[in-house]
Design an enzyme around this catalytic site. Structure first.
Site, PDB file in Angstrom:
ATOM      1  N   ALA A   1      68.157 -84.278  38.019  1.00  0.00           N
ATOM      2  CA  ALA A   1      66.957 -83.437  37.964  1.00  0.00           C
ATOM      3  C   ALA A   1      66.356 -83.468  36.574  1.00  0.00           C
ATOM      4  CB  ALA A   1      67.315 -82.007  38.368  1.00  0.00           C
TER       5      ALA A   1
ATOM      6  N   ASP B   1      56.884 -95.122  36.691  1.00  0.00           N
ATOM      7  CA  ASP B   1      58.307 -95.224  37.051  1.00  0.00           C
ATOM      8  C   ASP B   1      58.531 -95.145  38.566  1.00  0.00           C
ATOM      9  OD1 ASP B   1      59.333 -95.618  34.525  1.00  0.00           O
ATOM     10  OD2 ASP B   1      59.672 -93.487  34.137  1.00  0.00           O
TER      11      ASP B   1
ATOM     12  N   LYS C   1      58.353 -89.208  26.403  1.00  0.00           N
ATOM     13  CA  LYS C   1      57.430 -89.261  27.550  1.00  0.00           C
ATOM     14  C   LYS C   1      56.665 -87.950  27.759  1.00  0.00           C
ATOM     15  CE  LYS C   1      59.908 -92.727  30.282  1.00  0.00           C
ATOM     16  NZ  LYS C   1      60.547 -93.012  31.569  1.00  0.00           N
TER      17      LYS C   1
ATOM     18  N   GLY D   1      69.150-100.529  38.148  1.00  0.00           N
ATOM     19  CA  GLY D   1      67.736-100.220  37.935  1.00  0.00           C
ATOM     20  C   GLY D   1      66.957-101.274  37.157  1.00  0.00           C
TER      21      GLY D   1
ATOM     22  N   SER E   1      65.172-102.290  23.769  1.00  0.00           N
ATOM     23  CA  SER E   1      64.153-102.355  24.832  1.00  0.00           C
ATOM     24  C   SER E   1      63.827-103.789  25.244  1.00  0.00           C
ATOM     25  CB  SER E   1      62.862-101.681  24.348  1.00  0.00           C
ATOM     26  OG  SER E   1      61.854-101.895  25.318  1.00  0.00           O
TER      27      SER E   1
ATOM     28  N   GLU F   1      70.284 -75.193  39.241  1.00  0.00           N
ATOM     29  CA  GLU F   1      68.978 -74.544  39.024  1.00  0.00           C
ATOM     30  C   GLU F   1      67.886 -75.581  38.749  1.00  0.00           C
ATOM     31  OE1 GLU F   1      71.783 -73.660  37.139  1.00  0.00           O
ATOM     32  OE2 GLU F   1      72.248 -72.158  38.674  1.00  0.00           O
TER      33      GLU F   1
ATOM     34  N   ASN G   1      71.967 -81.750  41.941  1.00  0.00           N
ATOM     35  CA  ASN G   1      72.171 -81.962  40.502  1.00  0.00           C
ATOM     36  C   ASN G   1      73.347 -81.129  40.021  1.00  0.00           C
ATOM     37  OD1 ASN G   1      71.371 -83.054  37.923  1.00  0.00           O
ATOM     38  ND2 ASN G   1      70.647 -81.005  37.366  1.00  0.00           N
ATOM     39  N   ARG G   2      73.998 -81.623  38.965  1.00  0.00           N
ATOM     40  CA  ARG G   2      75.140 -80.899  38.378  1.00  0.00           C
ATOM     41  C   ARG G   2      74.730 -79.472  38.029  1.00  0.00           C
ATOM     42  NH1 ARG G   2      77.315 -83.463  32.899  1.00  0.00           N
ATOM     43  NH2 ARG G   2      75.234 -82.788  32.264  1.00  0.00           N
TER      44      ARG G   2
ATOM     45  N   GLU H   1      47.226 -88.859  38.723  1.00  0.00           N
ATOM     46  CA  GLU H   1      47.879 -87.824  39.538  1.00  0.00           C
ATOM     47  C   GLU H   1      49.404 -87.934  39.431  1.00  0.00           C
ATOM     48  OE1 GLU H   1      46.632 -87.827  43.626  1.00  0.00           O
ATOM     49  OE2 GLU H   1      48.219 -86.385  44.153  1.00  0.00           O
TER      50      GLU H   1
HETATM   51  P1  NDP Z   1      67.700 -86.623  31.340  1.00  0.00           P
HETATM   52  O1  NDP Z   1      68.529 -86.424  30.137  1.00  0.00           O
HETATM   53  O2  NDP Z   1      66.342 -86.029  31.422  1.00  0.00           O
HETATM   54  O3  NDP Z   1      68.516 -86.072  32.629  1.00  0.00           O
HETATM   55  C1  NDP Z   1      69.858 -86.410  32.810  1.00  0.00           C
HETATM   56  C2  NDP Z   1      70.293 -86.045  34.223  1.00  0.00           C
HETATM   57  O4  NDP Z   1      71.592 -86.590  34.420  1.00  0.00           O
HETATM   58  C3  NDP Z   1      70.390 -84.549  34.481  1.00  0.00           C
HETATM   59  O5  NDP Z   1      70.095 -84.311  35.834  1.00  0.00           O
HETATM   60  C4  NDP Z   1      71.876 -84.271  34.171  1.00  0.00           C
HETATM   61  O6  NDP Z   1      72.399 -83.156  34.829  1.00  0.00           O
HETATM   62  C5  NDP Z   1      72.491 -85.512  34.758  1.00  0.00           C
HETATM   63  N1  NDP Z   1      73.805 -85.842  34.206  1.00  0.00           N
HETATM   64  C6  NDP Z   1      74.090 -86.224  32.938  1.00  0.00           C
HETATM   65  N2  NDP Z   1      75.410 -86.503  32.828  1.00  0.00           N
HETATM   66  C7  NDP Z   1      75.973 -86.259  34.038  1.00  0.00           C
HETATM   67  C8  NDP Z   1      77.298 -86.364  34.543  1.00  0.00           C
HETATM   68  N3  NDP Z   1      78.331 -86.750  33.782  1.00  0.00           N
HETATM   69  N4  NDP Z   1      77.504 -86.072  35.857  1.00  0.00           N
HETATM   70  C9  NDP Z   1      76.484 -85.677  36.645  1.00  0.00           C
HETATM   71  N5  NDP Z   1      75.191 -85.569  36.218  1.00  0.00           N
HETATM   72  C10 NDP Z   1      74.947 -85.852  34.925  1.00  0.00           C
HETATM   73  O7  NDP Z   1      67.673 -88.215  31.555  1.00  0.00           O
HETATM   74  P2  NDP Z   1      66.573 -89.036  32.363  1.00  0.00           P
HETATM   75  O8  NDP Z   1      66.271 -88.300  33.615  1.00  0.00           O
HETATM   76  O9  NDP Z   1      65.450 -89.417  31.482  1.00  0.00           O
HETATM   77  O10 NDP Z   1      67.348 -90.435  32.691  1.00  0.00           O
HETATM   78  C11 NDP Z   1      68.322 -90.516  33.716  1.00  0.00           C
HETATM   79  C12 NDP Z   1      68.707 -91.979  33.953  1.00  0.00           C
HETATM   80  O11 NDP Z   1      67.612 -92.722  34.482  1.00  0.00           O
HETATM   81  C13 NDP Z   1      69.156 -92.722  32.688  1.00  0.00           C
HETATM   82  O12 NDP Z   1      70.350 -93.418  33.003  1.00  0.00           O
HETATM   83  C14 NDP Z   1      68.035 -93.698  32.423  1.00  0.00           C
HETATM   84  O13 NDP Z   1      68.514 -94.891  31.825  1.00  0.00           O
HETATM   85  C15 NDP Z   1      67.527 -93.990  33.835  1.00  0.00           C
HETATM   86  N6  NDP Z   1      66.139 -94.472  33.859  1.00  0.00           N
HETATM   87  C16 NDP Z   1      65.892 -95.743  34.301  1.00  0.00           C
HETATM   88  C17 NDP Z   1      64.611 -96.253  34.359  1.00  0.00           C
HETATM   89  C18 NDP Z   1      64.399 -97.661  34.836  1.00  0.00           C
HETATM   90  O14 NDP Z   1      63.283 -98.183  34.667  1.00  0.00           O
HETATM   91  N7  NDP Z   1      65.371 -98.288  35.470  1.00  0.00           N
HETATM   92  C19 NDP Z   1      63.448 -95.445  33.951  1.00  0.00           C
HETATM   93  C20 NDP Z   1      63.794 -94.100  33.517  1.00  0.00           C
HETATM   94  C21 NDP Z   1      65.091 -93.663  33.467  1.00  0.00           C
HETATM   95  P3  NDP Z   1      72.284 -81.674  34.163  1.00  0.00           P
HETATM   96  O15 NDP Z   1      70.928 -81.175  34.541  1.00  0.00           O
HETATM   97  O16 NDP Z   1      73.393 -80.937  34.812  1.00  0.00           O
HETATM   98  O17 NDP Z   1      72.486 -81.856  32.688  1.00  0.00           O
END
Ligand code: NDP
Length: 273
Positions: free
Chosen positions: A128, A102, A66, A235, A15, A155, A151-152, A78
């Protein structure tokens, strides 16, 4: 005595939050101690309680805690309610308060740091998971013409589309959409070194592409977008800006971010060279 802050996550060794918050505090010569805490899976709640009982003044929360931080809070902003996740904690009147910074961080990076225009633009959000849930509420305040989600696992996109009253489009139906001006990758595909299965022609002219992930090299999504002629960003700026929002929440003072972001980018280039 220094004021005490921390970030909770698992893993947390990577971090950059301590570095960012200490740099913010240095801007006004404020003494601040900011540590990393990695509780065991079943000890998050007790670790947070102990931190505040021992005089902790504010905490950030990252993966995978989180949603549990959200559940612990007695009072939530909110945007935390919309995200159903909390990344910023503090005590007020003896009660645990929570915010989610965020989405504000993403918007500040795109609009203020990158100077991207969002008004009347068509925006596609890919993903998603928790990160996308965290940004949609703020994104919808930016004056875009339309925000569409895909999203992949379709749903999950449909669920968020319903919650935020936007349109969900399946990945394999995107080719029929009017091209987008902005694509935000909120998936963790880049983490696995994978790009997204997006159709050719999905980007309008002079498009912007934002990968919420950051690392030392352009992500596969950023590389794909560059070959399509888009302006791209990772990011890292979102990370710095969401930290600035947390800092403001705790200290009532907005730190400068541009020079710090540049220093962090320069340091990561030096590491590579
Ligand atoms: P989650 O595990 O909650 O969600 C992952 C998402 O990525 C799902 O929608 C999943 O799809 C999709 N996914 C995973 N692998 C693949 C793939 N190979 N191809 C297509 N879709 C894929 O993770 P988070 O939402 O918490 O985090 C997502 C990203 O955001 C991370 O990379 C994280 O580092 C970044 N992030 C950056 C921040 C910043 O401050 N810059 C803050 C918070 C997050 P499915 O539903 O089909 O599994």
């Amino acid at each position: 005595m220094s004021a005490k802050y921390a970030v909770f996550g698992q893993p947390i060794a990577h971090s950059k939050s301590p570095q960012i918050h200490e740099a913010f505090a240095a801007q006004r010569s404020q003494a601040l101690k900011y540590e990393r805490i990695a509780p065991n899976e079943d000890e998050f709640e007790s670790a947070v309680e102990a931190f505040f009982a021992e005089g902790g003044q504010g905490a950030n929360v990252t993966l995978p805690f989180k949603e549990r931080a959200y559940a612990m809070c007695k009072v939530r902003t909110e945007r935390a309610e919309q995200a159903q996740a909390v990344n910023t904690l503090w005590m007020e009147n003896g009660q645990l308060h929570g915010d989610n910074t965020d989405g504000a961080g993403l918007l500040a990076d795109m609009i203020r740091n990158l100077n991207w225009k969002l008004i009347n633009k068509r925006i596609l959000v890919v993903g998603a998971g928790g990160a996308v849930r965290g940004i949609l509420g703020c994104l919808l305040t930016a004056g875009a013409q339309e925000v569409v989600i895909t999203n992949r696992t379709f749903e999950r996109a449909e669920e968020l589309a319903q919650q935020f009253n936007i349109r969900a489009v399946a990945l394999d139906a995107l080719a029929e959409e009017t091209p987008f001006n902005i694509i935000i990758n909120g998936t963790s595909a880049s983490l696995a070194g994978e790009s997204l299965a997006l159709p050719l022609g999905i980007l309008a002219d002079s498009a912007y592409c934002y990968d919420m992930m950051y690392g030392e090299e352009p992500t596969p999504f950023m590389q794909w977008a560059q070959t399509q002629g888009a302006e791209v960003s990772d990011g890292l700026g979102m990370l710095v800006q969401q930290a600035a929002e947390s800092f403001y929440r705790w200290h009532g003072w907005r730190p400068a971010t541009v020079a710090l972001l540049k220093d962090m980018r320069d340091a990561s280039t030096e590491t590579l060279s």
